[in-house]
Design an enzyme around this catalytic site. Structure first.
Site, PDB file in Angstrom:
ATOM      1  N   SER A  43      52.803 -25.279 -16.528  1.00 37.95           N
ATOM      2  CA  SER A  43      54.208 -25.066 -16.156  1.00 37.95           C
ATOM      3  C   SER A  43      55.128 -26.129 -16.752  1.00 37.95           C
ATOM      4  CB  SER A  43      54.341 -25.092 -14.631  1.00 37.95           C
ATOM      5  OG  SER A  43      55.683 -24.957 -14.261  1.00 37.95           O
ATOM      6  N   LEU A  95      63.308 -30.756 -12.868  1.00 38.38           N
ATOM      7  CA  LEU A  95      63.172 -29.335 -12.514  1.00 38.38           C
ATOM      8  C   LEU A  95      64.373 -28.498 -12.979  1.00 38.38           C
ATOM      9  CD1 LEU A  95      61.463 -29.592  -8.988  1.00 38.38           C
ATOM     10  CD2 LEU A  95      60.410 -28.864 -11.138  1.00 38.38           C
ATOM     11  N   ASN A 148      54.728 -24.817  -6.748  1.00 39.69           N
ATOM     12  CA  ASN A 148      54.844 -26.221  -7.136  1.00 39.69           C
ATOM     13  C   ASN A 148      55.011 -27.049  -5.862  1.00 39.69           C
ATOM     14  OD1 ASN A 148      55.576 -28.737  -7.980  1.00 39.69           O
ATOM     15  ND2 ASN A 148      56.985 -28.052  -9.580  1.00 39.69           N
ATOM     16  N   CYS A 151      55.538 -31.659  -7.796  1.00 43.15           N
ATOM     17  CA  CYS A 151      56.364 -32.423  -8.737  1.00 43.15           C
ATOM     18  C   CYS A 151      56.648 -33.792  -8.105  1.00 43.15           C
ATOM     19  CB  CYS A 151      57.675 -31.686  -9.026  1.00 43.15           C
ATOM     20  SG  CYS A 151      58.788 -32.665 -10.036  1.00 43.15           S
ATOM     21  N   ASN A 213      49.332 -32.123 -10.860  1.00 33.68           N
ATOM     22  CA  ASN A 213      50.637 -32.324 -11.476  1.00 33.68           C
ATOM     23  C   ASN A 213      50.675 -33.756 -12.033  1.00 33.68           C
ATOM     24  OD1 ASN A 213      53.484 -32.159 -12.089  1.00 33.68           O
ATOM     25  ND2 ASN A 213      53.645 -30.594 -10.504  1.00 33.68           N
ATOM     26  N   GLY A 265      45.737 -33.697 -19.215  1.00 30.45           N
ATOM     27  CA  GLY A 265      45.093 -34.360 -20.356  1.00 30.45           C
ATOM     28  C   GLY A 265      44.178 -33.504 -21.202  1.00 30.45           C
ATOM     29  N   GLY A 286      49.302 -28.886 -21.306  1.00 27.99           N
ATOM     30  CA  GLY A 286      50.718 -29.223 -21.293  1.00 27.99           C
ATOM     31  C   GLY A 286      51.070 -30.170 -22.418  1.00 27.99           C
TER      32      GLY A 286
HETATM   33  C1  LIG Z   1      57.992 -31.973 -19.831  1.00 29.17           C
HETATM   34  C2  LIG Z   1      57.185 -31.547 -18.650  1.00 29.17           C
HETATM   35  C3  LIG Z   1      57.739 -30.648 -17.729  1.00 29.17           C
HETATM   36  C4  LIG Z   1      56.977 -30.225 -16.632  1.00 29.17           C
HETATM   37  N1  LIG Z   1      57.525 -29.345 -15.747  1.00 29.17           N
HETATM   38  C5  LIG Z   1      56.778 -28.866 -14.702  1.00 29.17           C
HETATM   39  C6  LIG Z   1      57.288 -27.867 -13.828  1.00 29.17           C
HETATM   40  O1  LIG Z   1      58.412 -27.365 -13.969  1.00 29.17           O
HETATM   41  N2  LIG Z   1      56.477 -27.461 -12.809  1.00 29.17           N
HETATM   42  C7  LIG Z   1      55.215 -27.954 -12.613  1.00 29.17           C
HETATM   43  O2  LIG Z   1      54.522 -27.537 -11.669  1.00 29.17           O
HETATM   44  N3  LIG Z   1      54.692 -28.875 -13.459  1.00 29.17           N
HETATM   45  C8  LIG Z   1      55.440 -29.337 -14.488  1.00 29.17           C
HETATM   46  N4  LIG Z   1      54.910 -30.262 -15.350  1.00 29.17           N
HETATM   47  C9  LIG Z   1      53.534 -30.743 -15.134  1.00 29.17           C
HETATM   48  C10 LIG Z   1      52.535 -29.961 -16.000  1.00 29.17           C
HETATM   49  O3  LIG Z   1      52.523 -28.586 -15.689  1.00 29.17           O
HETATM   50  C11 LIG Z   1      51.106 -30.543 -15.864  1.00 29.17           C
HETATM   51  O4  LIG Z   1      50.691 -30.430 -14.509  1.00 29.17           O
HETATM   52  C12 LIG Z   1      51.038 -32.012 -16.263  1.00 29.17           C
HETATM   53  O5  LIG Z   1      51.871 -32.292 -17.370  1.00 29.17           O
HETATM   54  C13 LIG Z   1      49.601 -32.443 -16.614  1.00 29.17           C
HETATM   55  O6  LIG Z   1      49.107 -31.721 -17.717  1.00 29.17           O
HETATM   56  P1  LIG Z   1      49.094 -32.326 -19.236  1.00 29.17           P
HETATM   57  O7  LIG Z   1      48.466 -33.682 -19.153  1.00 29.17           O
HETATM   58  O8  LIG Z   1      48.310 -31.338 -20.027  1.00 29.17           O
HETATM   59  O9  LIG Z   1      50.534 -32.419 -19.654  1.00 29.17           O
HETATM   60  C14 LIG Z   1      55.654 -30.707 -16.453  1.00 29.17           C
HETATM   61  C15 LIG Z   1      55.117 -31.614 -17.381  1.00 29.17           C
HETATM   62  C16 LIG Z   1      55.845 -32.019 -18.477  1.00 29.17           C
HETATM   63  C17 LIG Z   1      55.212 -32.986 -19.456  1.00 29.17           C
END
Ligand SMILES: Cc1cc2nc3c(=O)[nH]c(=O)nc-3n(C[C@H](O)[C@H](O)[C@H](O)COP(=O)(O)O)c2cc1C
Length: 325
Positions: A43, A95, A148, A151, A213, A265, A286
């Site tokens: 997300s 958000l 969610n 956050c 998250n 990650g 992500g």
């Molecule tokens: C730029 C950005 C925006 C994000 N926005 C949301 C969001 O709107 N809702 C949510 O549940 N998680 C959000 N996340 C969290 C990601 O969905 C994910 O849980 C988190 O980044 C860990 O995964 P990753 O290490 O692959 O990035 C966001 C992360 C990033 C980096």
């Protein structure tokens, strides 16, 4: 409805690598539907672009999770909202989203013309308000809802209302009565008692748990001697948080029966495989997409398929939770 996605996606995965394990090896089954690959878009990371989503699915992504949607439009925080840190990123986007009215219009006018396997992420400040969002979107045809509850940098929502097991359970209960679609509860990264949290949301009707998250974090610029992000505190993502996410998935797996989606990650296939061994049935990607969003999914998928084939497994299900033996 999910069947439609299944056959479509299977087609796009018709395998051109005959030396590897069969195509079926990549399928993941979650809450009664199948997705063609176990790698999903996390997300928020690529926003909400119904034009881009079909290309992402074609590149090997099994399902897309939308940016989290709230009831009212939000601009989010002012810049800077994102910065690189050791082994990851720090973000406080705040958000930002178009609000429920506009998102419903986009589902109606854009998504319905080009449907993809989609999970809609929602955020709110109470179970009642979560329920209202679910009611608004439930008539559209998509795979499920992600709540969610996690956050870490916006007041009154996310981890502020989702960290305590009873509070998370209340939200799940309030949404459960509004939809028959699967509900994915997204867990905060810094839960003290993971087993209680996981059991509480399962007992309240969640169909799956997504973990984790981002983690509350900060970076300070030593010349200006101020935090870099306008919101000062942001969420840490990327490789730096993977061990926390793996431990979370491992603990959840020991305590509930519902499927787990691992996130945090995932950059290479080895990361995804580690999540499967910990107990996840699928992963979300992500931060890694910041480097190369169109090749990431197929690279990770290819590596998973090679690992399965080389170790004589025929599907992902066979390796889920193996680290618990
Ligand atoms: C730029 C950005 C925006 C994000 N926005 C949301 C969001 O709107 N809702 C949510 O549940 N998680 C959000 N996340 C969290 C990601 O969905 C994910 O849980 C988190 O980044 C860990 O995964 P990753 O290490 O692959 O990035 C966001 C992360 C990033 C980096």
């Amino acid at each position: 409805m999910p069947k439609k996605f299944e056959s479509k996606s299977k087609k796009s995965f018709s395998n051109d690598e005959p030396t590897l394990a069969p195509v079926a090896a990549l399928q993941a089954e979650l809450c009664g539907f199948k997705i063609a690959s176990p790698t999903m878009l996390a997300s928020g990371v690529l926003g909400i672009s119904f034009d881009l989503f079909p290309r992402i699915i074609k590149s090997g992504c099994g399902a897309i999770v939308s940016k989290s949607i709230g009831s009212e439009p939000r601009e989010g925080y002012r810049n800077p909202t994102m910065t690189g840190v050791e082994a990851g990123y720090l973000n406080a986007i705040g958000l930002a989203n178009p609000g429920a009215e506009e998102f419903a219009r986009e589902l109606e006018e854009e998504y319905s013309k080009k449907p993809v396997p989609l999970i809609v992420s929602v955020f709110a400040d109470s179970g009642e308000h979560f329920g209202e969002l679910i009611r608004k979107f439930d008539r559209f045809s998509f795979l499920g809802f992600e709540l969610n509850l996690s956050c870490p940098h916006v007041k009154d929502v996310g981890s502020e209302i989702g960290s305590e097991p009873q509070d998370a359970a209340e939200v799940v209960k309030a949404t459960r009565v509004e939809t028959k679609k699967p509900i994915f509860a997204k867990m905060p990264a810094t839960i003290i008692n993971v087993p209680d949290w996981a059991k509480a949301v399962e007992a309240s009707g969640a169909n799956a748990i997504v973990a984790i998250n981002t983690i509350r974090a900060m970076k300070i610029d030593i010349q200006s001697r101020k935090p870099i992000l306008s919101n000062k505190i942001g969420g840490l993502s990327g490789s730096a948080i993977k061990p926390v996410a793996i431990r979370s998935v491992y603990e959840i797996y020991e305590n509930v029966k519902i499927p787990i989606v691992g996130v945090g990650g995932v950059t290479r296939s080895e990361d995804a495989i580690e999540f499967f061994l910990a107990g996840a049935r699928a992963v979300q990607i992500g931060s890694a997409l910041g480097q190369d969003y169109l090749n990431s999914f197929q690279n990770v998928n290819r590596g998973i398929r090679e690992y399965l084939g080389a170790n004589h497994f025929t599907n992902i299900e066979e390796i889920v939770g193996l680290a618990h033996r």
